[in-house]
Design a protein around this motif. Structure first.
Motif, PDB file in Angstrom:
ATOM      1  N   HIS A 138       0.239  -1.307  -0.248  1.00  0.00           N
ATOM      2  CA  HIS A 138      -0.120   0.052   0.248  1.00  0.00           C
ATOM      3  C   HIS A 138       0.726   1.140  -0.145  1.00  0.00           C
ATOM      4  O   HIS A 138       0.893   2.401   0.274  1.00  0.00           O
ATOM      5  CB  HIS A 138      -1.226   0.034   1.422  1.00  0.00           C
ATOM      6  N   LEU A 139       1.389   0.920  -1.333  1.00  0.00           N
ATOM      7  CA  LEU A 139       3.219   2.414  -1.355  1.00  0.00           C
ATOM      8  C   LEU A 139       2.357   2.715  -2.149  1.00  0.00           C
ATOM      9  O   LEU A 139       2.080   1.945  -3.161  1.00  0.00           O
ATOM     10  CB  LEU A 139       3.909   1.826  -0.788  1.00  0.00           C
ATOM     11  N   ASN A 140       3.370   4.196  -2.999  1.00  0.00           N
ATOM     12  CA  ASN A 140       2.882   4.621  -3.671  1.00  0.00           C
ATOM     13  C   ASN A 140       4.407   4.040  -4.461  1.00  0.00           C
ATOM     14  O   ASN A 140       4.867   3.859  -4.229  1.00  0.00           O
ATOM     15  CB  ASN A 140       3.487   6.104  -4.308  1.00  0.00           C
ATOM     16  N   GLU A 141       4.620   4.041  -5.773  1.00  0.00           N
ATOM     17  CA  GLU A 141       5.969   2.878  -6.176  1.00  0.00           C
ATOM     18  C   GLU A 141       7.439   4.530  -6.457  1.00  0.00           C
ATOM     19  O   GLU A 141       8.313   4.002  -5.969  1.00  0.00           O
ATOM     20  CB  GLU A 141       6.059   3.075  -8.013  1.00  0.00           C
ATOM     21  N   LYS A 142       7.168   5.915  -6.468  1.00  0.00           N
ATOM     22  CA  LYS A 142       7.924   6.194  -5.769  1.00  0.00           C
ATOM     23  C   LYS A 142       8.054   5.900  -4.539  1.00  0.00           C
ATOM     24  O   LYS A 142      10.049   6.160  -4.674  1.00  0.00           O
ATOM     25  CB  LYS A 142       7.466   7.628  -5.995  1.00  0.00           C
ATOM     26  N   LYS A 143       8.040   5.889  -3.691  1.00  0.00           N
ATOM     27  CA  LYS A 143       8.767   5.388  -1.803  1.00  0.00           C
ATOM     28  C   LYS A 143       8.705   4.420  -1.887  1.00  0.00           C
ATOM     29  O   LYS A 143       9.894   4.556  -1.383  1.00  0.00           O
ATOM     30  CB  LYS A 143       7.027   5.523  -1.295  1.00  0.00           C
TER      31      LYS A 143
END
Length: 297
Positions: free
Chosen positions: A19-24
């Motif tokens: 449940h993270l964005n890909e940048k993070k």
């Protein structure tokens, strides 16, 4: 039939799983904070290690109440582990499962253990040898190396057996309980034999011991006449000992475990008055360098 989940996730799948964005996700992977591997220019994320990482992050680390120690066998470390387990009661788990140096490092690299005890050769070359040994494992980039003690290494002898050197034990028909390949005690013995023009193949081996104390037990039962091991292991079983020199006894562990409560409690217990008394009674220990963090360059 249900489809078996993939062992490795792509960046998109891993981001969705966490449940993270890909940048993070890429930020965590590049900083080595997240278990990941770059293969052919793409990041892959092992599912099992991601699940373990999540547990580690939960409320300060769900696994911080346990400490699993493997690698080389040692009477004082075994006593320390038992004493710490008694202090903890139901508030934590500390366990010691000796496997020998190389198997212990493999378990550490696979995250099956938290700490690996190791020794590999004489004390004069230990800093270099231990660093080289650890660099065989890619995971060692995230490890720390801590000195626990110096130990006297040699040959454990059955009661009543007196010899003037390992040349006699190798050249004549004495029965050896030999340590397995990858054990630090065997490596020390092989180096000592080689310096005298002998090899482990010259020894009459009647049994293989998977730990220091198993080797001493075989000699104590007179199933063997001698075995590679430390002065402390010989003393614990009331056996004779032929000294071959001193070695460094170190602990390898992931850096994030270094300052955890349980590992620091282990060091404190290993250096307390009761442990120092036992070290003097067994002999063959120097605890003065305990706790020193060693460079791995």
């Amino acid at each position: 039939m249900a489809e078996t989940p993939a062992a490795c996730l792509t960046a998109r799948e891993a981001a969705a799983f966490l449940h993270l964005n890909e940048k993070k996700l890429y930020e965590l992977a590049n900083s080595r904070e997240l278990p990941a591997a770059r293969v052919g220019g793409k990041w892959l994320f092992p599912r099992a290690l991601l699940e373990e990482w999540l547990l580690e992050q939960a409320h300060g680390g769900a696994l911080t109440d346990r400490l699993l120690i493997t690698g080389s066998d040692d009477p004082l470390l075994a006593a320390t582990t038992a004493a710490l387990a008694e202090q903890l009661g139901g508030d934590g788990l500390v366990a010691y499962s000796p496997t020998g140096t190389m198997t212990g490092l493999e378990l550490l690299a696979r995250r099956r253990a938290n700490v690996c005890a190791l020794h590999w050769g004489g004390v004069e070359h230990s800093a270099q040898q231990h660093a080289l040994l650890l660099r065989r494992f890619a995971a060692s980039r995230q490890w720390a190396l801590v000195r626990l003690s110096l130990r006297e290494q040699g040959v454990i002898l059955r009661r009543g057996l007196e010899v003037d050197g390992i040349e006699t034990l190798a050249a004549f028909d004495y029965r050896w309980a030999m340590r397995q390949a990858g054990a630090g005690s065997r490596h020390f013995l092989e180096s000592a034999l080689a310096s005298r023009g002998f090899a482990a193949a010259d020894c009459s081996v009647v049994a293989e011991a998977r730990s220091e104390r198993e080797a001493a037990a075989l000699v104590a039962r007179e199933d063997a006449d001698c075995a590679p091991g430390t002065r402390a292991a010989a003393a614990e079983f009331g056996l004779g000992f032929l000294s071959l020199g001193w070695e460094a006894f170190d602990l390898a562990l992931p850096r994030e475990i270094l300052f955890r409560r349980l590992f620091q409690a282990l060091l404190t217990t290993h250096g307390d008055a009761r442990s120092q008394t036992l070290a003097r009674r067994l002999g063959g220990y120097d605890l003065s360098p305990q706790g020193r963090i060693l460079g791995m360059d």
